[in-house]
Design a protein around this motif. Structure first.
Motif, short mmCIF file in Angstrom:
data_model
loop_
_atom_site.label_atom_id
_atom_site.label_comp_id
_atom_site.label_asym_id
_atom_site.label_seq_id
_atom_site.Cartn_x
_atom_site.Cartn_y
_atom_site.Cartn_z
N PHE A 158 -0.08 5.10 1.58
CA PHE A 158 0.69 5.14 3.05
C PHE A 158 -0.26 6.08 3.75
N SER A 159 -1.32 6.33 3.41
CA SER A 159 -2.10 7.56 4.18
C SER A 159 -3.54 7.41 4.07
N CYS A 160 -4.59 7.80 4.77
CA CYS A 160 -5.77 7.82 4.83
C CYS A 160 -6.31 8.75 3.60
N GLY A 178 3.56 -3.62 5.74
CA GLY A 178 4.67 -4.07 5.96
C GLY A 178 5.92 -2.67 6.04
N ARG A 179 5.63 -2.08 5.02
CA ARG A 179 6.73 -1.02 4.85
C ARG A 179 6.44 0.19 5.75
N LEU A 180 5.37 0.22 6.21
CA LEU A 180 4.93 1.17 7.35
C LEU A 180 5.60 0.85 8.71
N ASP A 181 5.33 -0.62 8.72
CA ASP A 181 5.89 -1.03 10.13
C ASP A 181 7.41 -1.11 10.09
N ASP A 182 8.09 -1.13 8.92
CA ASP A 182 9.44 -0.92 8.82
C ASP A 182 9.82 0.60 9.41
N ILE A 183 9.28 1.53 9.21
CA ILE A 183 9.60 2.97 9.86
C ILE A 183 8.79 3.33 10.91
N SER A 184 8.56 2.14 11.70
CA SER A 184 7.96 2.37 13.28
C SER A 184 6.68 3.00 13.19
N LEU A 240 -3.51 2.01 9.91
CA LEU A 240 -3.87 2.72 8.60
C LEU A 240 -5.00 1.69 7.88
N ILE A 241 -5.03 0.40 8.07
CA ILE A 241 -5.90 -0.50 7.35
C ILE A 241 -7.29 -0.20 8.13
N ILE A 260 -10.40 -2.79 0.16
CA ILE A 260 -9.11 -2.30 0.85
C ILE A 260 -8.27 -3.88 0.59
N LEU A 261 -7.14 -3.57 -0.13
CA LEU A 261 -6.17 -4.64 -0.63
C LEU A 261 -4.91 -4.61 0.38
N ALA A 262 -5.00 -5.16 1.54
CA ALA A 262 -3.59 -4.94 2.49
C ALA A 262 -2.41 -5.71 1.71
#
Ligand code: G3P
Length: 217
Positions: free
Chosen positions: A114-116, A135-141, A147-148, A164-166
């Motif tokens: 979830f982070s660089c 998606g889970r980052l989008d879920d928490i605004s 990040l990608i 990088i596997l989104a």
């Protein structure tokens, strides 16, 4: 960009494979449970069944959270099939395990990123794939796609080979935006892949072509 499907559902995996654009599969314990696959032996057999459907990499996740346990489990998973990539969580022992596996030539997918900073560590340890969950980052605004972008920038700076596997891709726009940014792989549901097909002008254009053909015959 490689397309992976994020499911343990064999029918959906077959459908994506038959479309001819599938490059691999990702699974996780939640996706296995969703299909009612429980018990170590059934889970291992299910991984082999998936490998027998697709040509590409299949991520199989360890359940242990300590170094020794992850190594034992990961080695067992890697021996199941040459397409297996051992999925390891982004925790301290996970990084140690990724380094161990990398030194032994066992490919890994570092998950729950979830982070660089986490992505940088995974690459340094030698992960074959890093899985940021957009998606889970989008879920928490929080902007998952950003990040990608940032990981792409960091990896390009140093020519890291980690792909990088989104992950946690939810819909077609995630797929398209990941392609614009330069993610190496996206993993999402069948609906996100098949959704790329859709355009009303294609449907109306085809209907007109067929109608005009009928008129002339
Ligand atoms: O690949 C990770 C994925 O399974 C998580 O997706 O939709 O549960 O956030 P989601």
């Amino acid at each position: 960009m490689k397309f992976f499907i994020d499911t343990a559902n064999l029918a959906q995996i077959k459908e994506a494979q038959e479309l001819g654009v599938l490059d691999g599969v990702t699974t996780n314990p939640s996706l296995m449970a969703k299909e009612g696959i429980t018990g170590r032996n059934n889970i291992l057999k299910h991984y082999v069944d998936i490998c027998n459907i697709v040509d590409g990499d299949v991520s199989a996740e360890v359940i242990s959270t300590d170094f020794k346990g992850m190594i034992k489990e990961g080695e067992e998973l890697a021996e199941l099939h040459e397409q297996i990539v051992v999925k390891v969580p982004m925790i301290k022992d996970g990084i140690k395990a990724i380094k161990y596996f990398s030194d032994k030539g066992i490919r890994t997918n570092c998950t729950l990123v979830f982070s660089c900073g986490q992505a940088l560590l995974a690459a340094k340890a030698g992960a074959a794939y890093v899985s940021p969950f957009i998606g889970r980052l989008d879920d928490i605004s929080t902007d998952g796609l950003n990040l990608i972008s940032e990981i792409r920038h960091i990896y390009d700076n140093y020519e890291f080979e980690t792909q990088i596997l989104a992950a946690s891709v939810r819909h077609t726009m995630h797929v398209i935006d990941c392609a614009k940014i330069g993610a190496d792989v996206m993993t999402g549901p069948l609906s996100a892949i098949e959704g790329l097909l859709k355009h009303p002008l294609t449907d109306s254009g085809l209907a007109k072509f067929l109608e005009d053909y009928q008129k002339g015959n």
